[in-house]
Design a protein around this motif. Structure first.
Motif, PDB file in Angstrom:
ATOM      1  N   ILE A   1       0.854  -1.190   0.000  1.00 33.28           N
ATOM      2  CA  ILE A   1       0.000   0.000   0.000  1.00 33.28           C
ATOM      3  C   ILE A   1       0.893   1.245   0.000  1.00 33.28           C
ATOM      4  CG2 ILE A   1      -1.889   1.229   1.149  1.00 33.28           C
ATOM      5  CD1 ILE A   1      -2.657  -1.323   2.581  1.00 33.28           C
ATOM      6  N   SER A   2       0.620   2.151  -0.931  1.00 33.62           N
ATOM      7  CA  SER A   2       1.343   3.430  -0.966  1.00 33.62           C
ATOM      8  C   SER A   2       0.366   4.552  -0.670  1.00 33.62           C
ATOM      9  CB  SER A   2       1.901   3.708  -2.369  1.00 33.62           C
ATOM     10  OG  SER A   2       3.103   3.044  -2.570  1.00 33.62           O
ATOM     11  N   ALA A   3       0.880   5.654  -0.131  1.00 34.29           N
ATOM     12  CA  ALA A   3      -0.010   6.785   0.135  1.00 34.29           C
ATOM     13  C   ALA A   3       0.669   8.091  -0.249  1.00 34.29           C
ATOM     14  CB  ALA A   3      -0.393   6.810   1.610  1.00 34.29           C
ATOM     15  N   ILE A   4      -0.133   9.016  -0.761  1.00 31.92           N
ATOM     16  CA  ILE A   4       0.374  10.385  -0.933  1.00 31.92           C
ATOM     17  C   ILE A   4      -0.537  11.330  -0.168  1.00 31.92           C
ATOM     18  CG2 ILE A   4       1.670  10.126  -3.086  1.00 31.92           C
ATOM     19  CD1 ILE A   4      -0.715  11.220  -4.554  1.00 31.92           C
ATOM     20  N   PHE A   5       0.111  12.333   0.423  1.00 36.17           N
ATOM     21  CA  PHE A   5      -0.598  13.253   1.309  1.00 36.17           C
ATOM     22  C   PHE A   5      -0.466  14.673   0.772  1.00 36.17           C
ATOM     23  CE2 PHE A   5       0.915   9.605   3.715  1.00 36.17           C
ATOM     24  CZ  PHE A   5      -0.251   9.182   4.342  1.00 36.17           C
ATOM     25  N   GLN A   6      -1.076  15.604   1.497  1.00 39.49           N
ATOM     26  CA  GLN A   6      -0.969  17.007   1.100  1.00 39.49           C
ATOM     27  C   GLN A   6       0.491  17.446   1.105  1.00 39.49           C
ATOM     28  OE1 GLN A   6      -3.937  19.431   2.803  1.00 39.49           O
ATOM     29  NE2 GLN A   6      -2.920  21.337   2.303  1.00 39.49           N
ATOM     30  N   GLN A   7       1.215  17.049   2.164  1.00 37.59           N
ATOM     31  CA  GLN A   7       2.654  17.342   2.181  1.00 37.59           C
ATOM     32  C   GLN A   7       3.352  16.235   1.411  1.00 37.59           C
ATOM     33  OE1 GLN A   7       2.260  17.106   6.357  1.00 37.59           O
ATOM     34  NE2 GLN A   7       3.412  18.996   6.653  1.00 37.59           N
ATOM     35  N   ASP A   8       4.389  16.607   0.649  1.00 32.47           N
ATOM     36  CA  ASP A   8       5.035  15.581  -0.177  1.00 32.47           C
ATOM     37  C   ASP A   8       5.911  14.628   0.643  1.00 32.47           C
ATOM     38  OD1 ASP A   8       7.743  16.917  -0.070  1.00 32.47           O
ATOM     39  OD2 ASP A   8       6.616  18.481  -1.093  1.00 32.47           O
ATOM     40  N   LEU A   9       6.338  15.043   1.834  1.00 34.65           N
ATOM     41  CA  LEU A   9       7.138  14.202   2.729  1.00 34.65           C
ATOM     42  C   LEU A   9       8.422  13.683   2.079  1.00 34.65           C
ATOM     43  CD1 LEU A   9       4.204  12.149   4.347  1.00 34.65           C
ATOM     44  CD2 LEU A   9       5.273  14.222   5.241  1.00 34.65           C
ATOM     45  N   LEU A  10       9.005  14.495   1.194  1.00 32.26           N
ATOM     46  CA  LEU A  10      10.288  14.100   0.600  1.00 32.26           C
ATOM     47  C   LEU A  10      11.400  14.378   1.611  1.00 32.26           C
ATOM     48  CD1 LEU A  10       9.953  15.589  -3.007  1.00 32.26           C
ATOM     49  CD2 LEU A  10       9.394  13.276  -2.213  1.00 32.26           C
ATOM     50  N   LEU A  11      12.473  13.613   1.520  1.00 33.99           N
ATOM     51  CA  LEU A  11      13.631  13.866   2.383  1.00 33.99           C
ATOM     52  C   LEU A  11      14.469  14.955   1.720  1.00 33.99           C
ATOM     53  CD1 LEU A  11      14.533  10.180   3.262  1.00 33.99           C
ATOM     54  CD2 LEU A  11      13.292  11.847   4.664  1.00 33.99           C
TER      55      LEU A  11
ATOM     56  N   ALA B   1       5.451   6.763  -4.829  1.00 34.60           N
ATOM     57  CA  ALA B   1       4.329   5.903  -4.435  1.00 34.60           C
ATOM     58  C   ALA B   1       4.125   4.755  -5.428  1.00 34.60           C
ATOM     59  CB  ALA B   1       3.051   6.744  -4.326  1.00 34.60           C
ATOM     60  N   PHE B   2       4.280   5.043  -6.714  1.00 39.24           N
ATOM     61  CA  PHE B   2       4.058   4.013  -7.736  1.00 39.24           C
ATOM     62  C   PHE B   2       5.262   3.083  -7.910  1.00 39.24           C
ATOM     63  CE2 PHE B   2       0.609   6.785  -9.245  1.00 39.24           C
ATOM     64  CZ  PHE B   2      -0.348   5.846  -9.619  1.00 39.24           C
ATOM     65  N   ALA B   3       6.464   3.595  -7.612  1.00 33.12           N
ATOM     66  CA  ALA B   3       7.687   2.844  -7.953  1.00 33.12           C
ATOM     67  C   ALA B   3       7.724   1.456  -7.317  1.00 33.12           C
ATOM     68  CB  ALA B   3       8.922   3.657  -7.539  1.00 33.12           C
ATOM     69  N   ILE B   4       7.166   1.331  -6.126  1.00 34.47           N
ATOM     70  CA  ILE B   4       7.228   0.011  -5.458  1.00 34.47           C
ATOM     71  C   ILE B   4       6.158  -0.947  -5.990  1.00 34.47           C
ATOM     72  CG2 ILE B   4       8.287   0.898  -3.323  1.00 34.47           C
ATOM     73  CD1 ILE B   4       5.434   0.721  -2.046  1.00 34.47           C
ATOM     74  N   ASN B   5       5.385  -0.486  -6.973  1.00 38.51           N
ATOM     75  CA  ASN B   5       4.330  -1.302  -7.568  1.00 38.51           C
ATOM     76  C   ASN B   5       3.363  -1.853  -6.521  1.00 38.51           C
ATOM     77  OD1 ASN B   5       2.948  -2.525  -9.636  1.00 38.51           O
ATOM     78  ND2 ASN B   5       4.210  -4.371  -9.630  1.00 38.51           N
ATOM     79  N   PRO B   6       2.734  -0.945  -5.759  1.00 39.96           N
ATOM     80  CA  PRO B   6       1.822  -1.391  -4.708  1.00 39.96           C
ATOM     81  C   PRO B   6       0.520  -1.918  -5.298  1.00 39.96           C
ATOM     82  CG  PRO B   6       1.618   0.958  -4.964  1.00 39.96           C
ATOM     83  CD  PRO B   6       2.705   0.520  -5.919  1.00 39.96           C
ATOM     84  N   GLU B   7      -0.252  -2.640  -4.479  1.00 40.01           N
ATOM     85  CA  GLU B   7      -1.574  -3.087  -4.952  1.00 40.01           C
ATOM     86  C   GLU B   7      -2.583  -1.953  -4.826  1.00 40.01           C
ATOM     87  OE1 GLU B   7      -2.829  -6.512  -2.734  1.00 40.01           O
ATOM     88  OE2 GLU B   7      -1.082  -7.647  -3.369  1.00 40.01           O
ATOM     89  N   ILE B   8      -2.379  -1.147  -3.772  1.00 45.37           N
ATOM     90  CA  ILE B   8      -3.366  -0.113  -3.441  1.00 45.37           C
ATOM     91  C   ILE B   8      -2.657   1.234  -3.290  1.00 45.37           C
ATOM     92  CG2 ILE B   8      -5.066   0.633  -1.709  1.00 45.37           C
ATOM     93  CD1 ILE B   8      -5.385  -2.339  -0.943  1.00 45.37           C
ATOM     94  N   ILE B   9      -3.277   2.275  -3.859  1.00 48.94           N
ATOM     95  CA  ILE B   9      -2.738   3.626  -3.699  1.00 48.94           C
ATOM     96  C   ILE B   9      -3.781   4.480  -2.961  1.00 48.94           C
ATOM     97  CG2 ILE B   9      -2.108   5.759  -4.929  1.00 48.94           C
ATOM     98  CD1 ILE B   9      -0.135   4.264  -6.138  1.00 48.94           C
ATOM     99  N   LEU B  10      -3.326   5.170  -1.940  1.00 53.69           N
ATOM    100  CA  LEU B  10      -4.210   6.061  -1.184  1.00 53.69           C
ATOM    101  C   LEU B  10      -3.758   7.497  -1.411  1.00 53.69           C
ATOM    102  CD1 LEU B  10      -4.167   4.139   2.250  1.00 53.69           C
ATOM    103  CD2 LEU B  10      -5.635   3.746   0.255  1.00 53.69           C
ATOM    104  N   ALA B  11      -4.713   8.406  -1.521  1.00 57.85           N
ATOM    105  CA  ALA B  11      -4.360   9.830  -1.644  1.00 57.85           C
ATOM    106  C   ALA B  11      -5.253  10.603  -0.684  1.00 57.85           C
ATOM    107  CB  ALA B  11      -4.569  10.301  -3.082  1.00 57.85           C
ATOM    108  N   ASP B  12      -4.634  11.421   0.172  1.00 54.95           N
ATOM    109  CA  ASP B  12      -5.389  12.209   1.154  1.00 54.95           C
ATOM    110  C   ASP B  12      -5.163  13.696   0.886  1.00 54.95           C
ATOM    111  OD1 ASP B  12      -6.809  13.137   3.293  1.00 54.95           O
ATOM    112  OD2 ASP B  12      -5.699  12.021   4.825  1.00 54.95           O
ATOM    113  N   GLU B  13      -6.137  14.336   0.270  1.00 53.29           N
ATOM    114  CA  GLU B  13      -6.045  15.777  -0.042  1.00 53.29           C
ATOM    115  C   GLU B  13      -4.724  16.093  -0.743  1.00 53.29           C
ATOM    116  OE1 GLU B  13      -8.502  17.654   0.404  1.00 53.29           O
ATOM    117  OE2 GLU B  13      -9.697  16.681   1.935  1.00 53.29           O
ATOM    118  N   ALA B  14      -4.356  15.263  -1.696  1.00 52.41           N
ATOM    119  CA  ALA B  14      -3.006  15.342  -2.256  1.00 52.41           C
ATOM    120  C   ALA B  14      -2.803  16.515  -3.218  1.00 52.41           C
ATOM    121  CB  ALA B  14      -2.671  14.030  -2.953  1.00 52.41           C
TER     122      ALA B  14
END
Ligand SMILES: Nc1ncnc2c1ncn2[C@@H]1O[C@H](COP(=O)(O)OP(=O)(O)OP(=O)(O)O)[C@@H](O)[C@H]1O
Ligand SMILES: [Mg+2]
Length: 252
Positions: A84-94, A154-167
């Motif tokens: 499962i991958s998720a993207i949020f409003q904040q990009d949370l990049l390092l 989020a897509f690179a790991i080839n997840p089954e499910i993608i979640l987006a919260d106010e992205a």
């Protein structure tokens, strides 16, 4: 068998300062099939993000359960590694890693061979239009570009499910529109199951095939297929958005 099963899900928190019980989710029931693209809408504070946290295995249900592939995310968390991958409003990049190093992160954790990590990350950055920015640091990129890196990660790991919260809500209208279109295209092209939380009802209509309307606290007020017409005709879209708006307003 549906991919996501929500049964009698209830979540309460104890407020840190007042000690009072806060009900975020109250007996929520629904199912999401593999490959479905589903939107969740509802008033602010109605438990949308809490629901995603339970789906991610970060929070644990107070009562009832969420099953993904027949397993509970907070309990069987090891099974869910990379699923499962998720993207949020904040990009949370390092900030100290370049774009490609940020995208590689999940692949490193999943122990992909080094060369594959690079090839996959490059390919994903190209898919989101950032082939020229592989070695840029987040601080050198615009908000929209950083969110593109987060999408690639989020897509690179080839997840089954993608979640987006106010992205996409915090970006300017033009950037948000192109990002939404790109995200939408990728979710469909990659045949992912997607759960998209948004405040913007026209975004929901553009991006998803089915909309769940949550009351406050979260319970199912409506479960609607987005009519095909609403994707093609401005007047039908307006009508459907109006219907969603009324359902939310009257949801208590
Ligand atoms: N860790 C926590 N401790 C206490 N209360 C919490 C906690 N997390 C969420 N809540 C409460 O649970 C309710 C639902 O919050 P949540 O963030 O899930 O809503 P939301 O639908 O995502 O809201 P928004 O649309 O504003 O993002 C709110 O009343 C919130 O204050
Ligand atoms: Mg939220």
């Amino acid at each position: 068998m549906p991919e996501i099963v929500v049964q009698g899900l209830t979540k309460t928190f104890i407020h840190k300062t007042t000690g009072q019980k806060v009900t975020a989710i109250e007996r929520l029931d629904f199912e999401i099939g593999e490959g479905e693209i589903v939107g969740i809408v509802g008033k602010t504070g109605c438990g949308k993000s809490t629901f995603l946290s339970i789906l991610l295995g970060v929070e644990r249900p107070t009562e009832g359960r969420v099953l993904v592939d027949g397993k509970e995310p907070y309990r069987d968390f090891y099974y869910f590694k990379g699923k499962i991958s998720a993207i949020f409003q904040q990009d949370l990049l390092l900030p100290w890693r370049t774009a490609i190093e940020n995208v590689k992160l999940g692949l490193e954790i999943l122990n992909y061979p080094k060369e594959k990590q690079i090839d996959i990350s490059k390919a994903w950055l190209a898919k989101v239009g950032l082939e020229k920015f592989l070695n840029s640091y987040p601080g050198e990129l615009s908000g929209g570009m950083r969110q593109r890196v987060a999408i690639a990660r989020a897509f690179a790991i080839n997840p089954e499910i993608i979640l987006a919260d106010e992205a996409f809500g915090h970006l300017d209208v033009v950037t948000a529109t192109t990002l939404r279109e790109d995200f939408n295209r990728l979710v469909r092209e990659q045949k992912k199951t997607a759960v998209i939380v948004t405040h913007q009802l026209d975004e929901a209509v553009d991006m998803v095939d089915r909309v769940l309307v949550f009351g406050r606290p979260a319970r199912l007020v409506a479960d609607l297929q987005v009519p095909n017409g609403a994707k093609q005709s401005i007047s039908e879209k307006k009508e459907f958005v109006e219907r969603l708006h009324n359902l939310i307003e009257n949801s208590g």
